[in-house]
Design a protein around this motif. Structure first.
Motif, PDB file in Angstrom:
ATOM      1  N   TYR A  32       2.868   6.321  -0.692  1.00 31.76           N
ATOM      2  CA  TYR A  32       1.466   6.014  -1.016  1.00 31.76           C
ATOM      3  C   TYR A  32       1.293   4.538  -0.687  1.00 31.76           C
ATOM      4  N   VAL A  33       0.681   4.268   0.446  1.00 33.63           N
ATOM      5  CA  VAL A  33       0.591   2.896   0.946  1.00 33.63           C
ATOM      6  C   VAL A  33      -0.831   2.377   0.787  1.00 33.63           C
ATOM      7  N   ALA A  34      -0.948   1.225   0.195  1.00 35.99           N
ATOM      8  CA  ALA A  34      -2.264   0.563   0.122  1.00 35.99           C
ATOM      9  C   ALA A  34      -2.330  -0.493   1.222  1.00 35.99           C
ATOM     10  N   ILE A  35      -3.427  -0.495   1.973  1.00 38.41           N
ATOM     11  CA  ILE A  35      -3.630  -1.521   3.001  1.00 38.41           C
ATOM     12  C   ILE A  35      -4.698  -2.449   2.466  1.00 38.41           C
ATOM     13  N   ALA A  36      -4.336  -3.666   2.238  1.00 40.81           N
ATOM     14  CA  ALA A  36      -5.265  -4.589   1.576  1.00 40.81           C
ATOM     15  C   ALA A  36      -5.477  -5.835   2.420  1.00 40.81           C
TER      16      ALA A  36
END
Lengths: 236, 834
Positions: free
Chosen positions: A40-44
């Motif tokens: 579960y990757v967050a791109i911020a």
């Protein structure tokens, strides 16, 4: 044939340049990224850093100007539009900030839409649609039109549409951006549940509260990856 | 007032802002309105124009349906139910009490000699009551009155038509009192008819009027004044003030029935009981006469109504396009409208502003349409047969201009009202706020746009199908075997009897003309006939035929013709048995005839009738049949070939006018002036009538079919083009409106083919629905047009199928570009599209 030993997503030296009126805009430069199955990757990052461009490339909505992209071990950077559409339909599920439900279709038809593009048999479609809607708690609204639902409900339907095809990866672009905090939280919990169920998710967000729901965060700045760190799981 | 001017100014500004779109809209309107104005001009001139006389509504025409035993002579004034005997006219005129008077008129061919020039023209023979009943005053001198037409052979006077007086006689006021030679008779010019008065019959524009009492002088050899069984006079009357049509009908029928019972019934012989009962029950029918009396009107009503319907549909299609255009503009301007509403503008004010723009478009389209109408009318005039050119004037009068103006305004309201109402809908402000400041097309507008485009497809299909029907019908006509070979034949007429030739002199003239023409280089053969070949004329006679029983109600009528030596060889009719006429078949030799196959069949003469005998109704069997010829067309291309017998004109001492047939060895057109010169060489005062090639005469014979086909096809193609533009516009707009949705679909996995098919499925649905509507409309149009079709049904399946296929392909073609554009959308941009 799906291999379990290789990353689901692998980007090498990805570049994206936009050309407008003799001006070159480097939206992404030298992006290297691997996403494993079930991550579960967050791109911020701040506005204009290239988050949505990266998500578009990951989702095969756009093609990179340079670099290589392997999805599930297959190179996908330079496919034809038709081939990219086929892969989007089979392997990728999208969740948009603006929900992007089609106003003329009912809840059921919206969720069914990607399955119809596969040429799936009606009986199987029905089973998948109802299962997806039950997952998001919207099975009682199948005959409603998007305009008859609240924003939170619309986004839940959009999530159901994204997962109905059982894609390899879910791509979510600011999924809470158009929601109030309560509904935003609800949608984030929904994504977390899907993740716990094994879904691979890449989510663009600029809200640090929601970034923490992911187990890994990637930070972009001026089109470059400037950070990649593991996060602690937020309790459900 | 200032608000109106403000609206007009603003409307101009908006129209000028997008000149291309405005230009397309005006061009569409101009084509639609112009076509309607042109056809309306035809309708006005042929069907609506009242006679230029005082109180035309008081005029009534007489008809007497039922048996007319004896001889009938009918013309373009009316059909054979409208002719009366001269004694019946005199009886009715004397007995009647409900009319100011009853008038008689009948046309005649006039050779007019004046100022050293002779011309062939139409004249009208009239009773002394004719001008008084019409109530018109002369431009010069006086008109024919009761004293001029009292006694047979009396009244050697003439009234000139104003246009003839001005054109041929230079408007010389001194003509009154001078003499003019008409058909060899010297008549005193007593006056000139009023300007614009051209008689009471469409298609018959007399150059002069003479008293009917001169009929025997104008038609040498004619005798019919005293015969109650000779029907040839057309009658009309003017109602007395306060008398209704019904009252007049009841009153005149009392007198008419009495004359029938007491005077005419005892004269009838050999009539069956059934026919006698019908004869006794005959009634006079009075019909409104404000438009005059004309059989041509009946012939052109259906074709003109059909063409008018077609042009109205074309205009409707154009309106649909403009309505869609305005809807799209309205959507683009909804922000502006919302601001105006928010600032307190009333909906009425905004609607009137938008309608002003529509009206301005309509007015500009109407003005351009007048130009299109003039061009269309000139085109129509150019293809009219020679004899019809005087009937129709290609100009726009005030009636047509008024019609065009009304149509332009009505059209503007039609295409502008819904877009204006939609663009100013009360929920506009809230809907825009909900859409984040962007205009919403609105479901109602989308439905309206789709419905309009679907209707356009339907209407265009109906028009294509009707054009297909007319084209197929014309093809059926052109495939007909006429039974003649006249590709290189010239025809013309001469009437020496109308120039005062005695019968014997006429015969000599005919023979010399034949000799001179035959000796002319480039001429292969020459012959002549009394009844023109495929020229719309009919002559019939009761006959007696050896072995064919006679009796009451037995149809023993046959068409006939008198022809010259070598006639069949010249016009290419094969002689199947026996021989054709030679110069030896002349007065003093045994009477002979040639019959066609239909005659032999009707009168049961077997395969070879040569040697059998017949007569022309006098029970003498004094004519020997010497030849059998193959069936060939007689009067009209489309008519069935009738039973027909031919006799040699050289055995008839009274023949004074003939149609000639000159077969050429080269291009017949090149020989036309040569033929004219040969006739002039014999008598420079003898007019050459209707000089043209036979292919031209045959084409003129089916002019109405060619005219309707040409215009139906032109308008159908125009309608298809407009519908295709409309469909393209709707789809292009829809694709633009659905850009974001298309982006979503692409994100969900829709490939280019699926996006294309999404748009094309929409086209397909519209084609299906519009096609179904169009097919139903086409069948209805086919039924209405049935009477105009030749040897085919109005619901011809192959025509409907081909039309549907053509329109389907055109519609798909129109939809292809937006579909391809949709499939090439960049999904990233599409998803950002607002």
């Amino acid at each position: 044939m799906t291999s379990t030993s290789q990353p689901l997503i692998r980007l090498e030296g990805i570049q994206k340049v936009f050309y407008t009126d003799e001006v070159e805009t480097h939206a992404l430069s030298e992006v290297h990224l691997e996403v494993q199955r079930g991550e579960y990757v967050a791109i911020a990052g701040p506005s204009g850093c290239g988050k949505t461009t990266l998500l578009s490339l990951l989702g095969l909505l756009d093609t990179p100007t340079g670099g290589e992209y392997w999805l599930d071990g297959k190179p996908v950077a330079q496919l034809s539009p038709a081939e990219r559409a086929r892969i989007r339909n089979l392997e990728i599920g999208f969740i948009f900030q603006a929900f992007n439900l089609i106003g003329d279709l009912t809840v059921y038809e919206n969720v069914e839409l990607p399955l119809t593009y596969r040429g799936m048999a009606p009986a199987e479609r029905k089973q998948r649609v109802m299962s997806a809607l039950e997952k998001v708690g919207m099975s009682h609204r199948v005959k409603h039109y998007p305009a008859q639902l609240s924003g939170g409900q619309q986004q839940r339907v959009a999530v159901a549409r994204a997962v109905a095809g059982e894609p390899l990866i879910l791509l979510a672009d600011e999924p809470t951006g158009n929601l109030d905090s309560t509904n935003g939280e609800a949608v984030m919990h929904l994504l977390q549940e899907l993740h716990r169920g094994g879904a691979t998710i890449c989510m663009v967000t600029h809200d640090s509260r929601y970034e923490r729901h992911a187990d890994r965060a990637i930070h972009l700045f001026d089109g470059r990856m400037v950070g990649d760190r593991a996060l602690e799981l937020v309790p459900a | 007032m200032s608000a109106v001017l403000g609206n007009i100014k603003l409307a101009f500004r908006h129209l000028l802002k997008s000149p291309f779109v405005t230009g397309v809209a005006i061009a569409s309107l101009a084509l639609g309105i112009g076509a309607n104005a042109a056809i309306f001009s035809l309708i006005d001139q042929m069907l609506l124009k009242r006679l230029p006389v005082p109180a035309p509504a008081e005029l009534v025409n007489f008809k007497a349906p039922g048996p007319n035993p004896g001889s009938q002579s009918c013309s373009n004034i009316g059909d054979c139910r409208e002719v009366f005997s001269y004694p019946m006219f005199l009886d009715l005129q004397r007995e009647q009490t409900v009319f100011t008077d009853i008038a008689l008129h009948v046309g005649f061919g006039a050779n007019i000699s004046a100022q050293g020039r002779t011309m062939s023209a139409d004249g009208l023979m009239v009773s002394g009551s004719y001008f008084p009943v019409l109530g018109i005053a002369p431009s010069l001198g006086r008109l024919i009155g009761p004293d001029d037409a009292k006694v047979k052979g009396d009244g050697r006077v003439a009234v000139l038509a104003y246009e003839y007086w001005r054109g041929a006689l230079g408007a010389d006021p001194a003509v009154v009192g001078k003499n003019i030679i008409v058909n060899g008779q010297s008549l005193e010019i007593i006056g000139v008819a009023p300007r614009g008065f051209q008689g009471t019959t469409l298609g018959l524009q007399p150059k002069l009027w003479v008293p009917v009492t001169l009929r025997e002088q104008m038609n040498p050899g004619w005798t019919g004044f005293e015969k109650r069984r000779s029907y040839w006079a057309y009658l009309f009357a003017r109602l007395k003030p306060g008398v209704t049509l019904e009252q007049a009908s009841a009153s005149i029928n009392t007198q008419y029935s009495a004359i029938i019972q007491n005077v005419e019934v005892p004269l009838q012989q050999g009539m069956s009981d059934k026919t006698m009962a019908e004869f006794k029950a005959k009634q006079l029918v009075l019909a409104p006469g404000a438009l005059g009396q004309s059989s041509a009107r009946g012939e052109v009503t259906t074709p003109l109504a059909m063409l008018f319907g077609i042009t109205l549909l074309v205009l409707l299609i154009a309106c649909a396009n403009i309505s869609n255009l305005l809807l799209a503009r309205g959507a683009a301007r909804s922000g502006e409208m919302a601001v105006r509403l928010a600032l307190g503008g009333s909906r009425r004010q905004l609607v009137s502003q938008l309608l002003t723009e529509s009206l301005l478009l309509g007015v500009l389209g109407g003005l351009a349409g007048l130009g299109v109408a003039i061009l269309t009318l000139k085109g129509i005039s150019a293809i009219l047969p020679q004899q019809a050119t005087s009937t129709f004037v290609p100009h726009l009068d005030m009636t047509v201009i008024g019609f065009t103006a009304a149509l332009a305004i009505l059209t503007a309201v039609l295409f502008g009202l819904f877009p204006a109402l939609h663009a100013t809908r009360p929920d506009l402000i809230s809907s825009i706020r909900e859409q984040g400041g962007q205009p919403s097309g609105g479901r109602a507008a989308a439905r309206w746009r789709t419905a309009l485009a679907t209707a356009q497809i339907g209407l265009a299909l109906a028009l294509l199908a009707s054009a297909g029907l007319f084209t197929r019908s014309l093809a059926n006509i052109s495939r007909l075997d006429l039974g003649v070979k006249v590709d290189s034949v010239i025809t013309f007429g001469v009437s020496p009897e109308l120039n005062g030739y005695a019968p014997g002199r006429s015969h000599l003239f005919f023979q010399r003309l034949e000799d001179d023409l035959a000796a002319t280089p480039g001429v292969a053969s020459v012959s002549a006939a009394m009844v023109g070949l495929i020229a719309g004329n009919n002559w019939g006679n009761d006959v007696g035929v050896e072995g064919f029983p006679k009796g009451p109600d037995v149809d023993d009528n046959s068409r006939f013709n008198m022809v010259g030596p070598g006639y069949f060889a010249t016009v290419g009719i094969p002689v199947l048995a026996g021989r054709e006429f030679t110069r030896y078949d002349a007065i003093g030799t045994p009477k002979v005839a040639v019959v066609n196959q239909a005659f032999a069949k009707k009168f049961k003469l077997g395969a070879n009738p040569v040697g059998k005998r017949m007569d022309q109704g006098n029970d003498s069997l004094d004519i020997e049949i010497i030849g059998l010829v193959q069936d060939a067309k007689y009067s009209d291309v489309k008519d069935e070939i009738p039973p027909l017998f031919f006799t040699p004109y050289m055995q008839d001492s009274m023949v004074g006018a003939l149609s000639y047939y000159v077969k050429t060895t080269g291009d017949p057109k090149a020989m036309l002036p040569v033929v004219s010169r040969v006739v002039s060489g014999l008598d420079e005062n003898l007019p050459v009538e209707q000089l043209r090639t036979m292919p031209e005469q045959i084409r003129d014979n089916v002019f109405l079919d060619r005219f309707v086909t040409l215009f139906a096809t032109t308008f159908a193609l125009l309608a298809t083009l407009l519908a295709a533009i409309g469909l393209y516009g709707v789809l292009a707009y829809t694709v633009a409106q659905r850009t974001r949705e298309i982006g979503v679909r692409m994100a969900l996995g829709a490939g280019p083919a699926q996006v294309r098919s999404m748009v094309l499925v929409q086209v397909g649905k519209m084609i299906l629905v519009g096609g179904a509507i169009g097919l139903v409309a086409a069948v209805v149009i086919g039924r209405v047009a049935q009477s105009l079709l030749f040897q085919m049904e109005g619901s011809n399946p192959s025509v409907l199928a081909i039309s549907a296929l053509v329109l389907g392909l055109v519609a798909l073609g129109a939809g292809l570009a937006p579909a391809i554009r949709a499939s090439r959308l960049d999904p990233v941009r599409a998803l950002r599209y607002e």
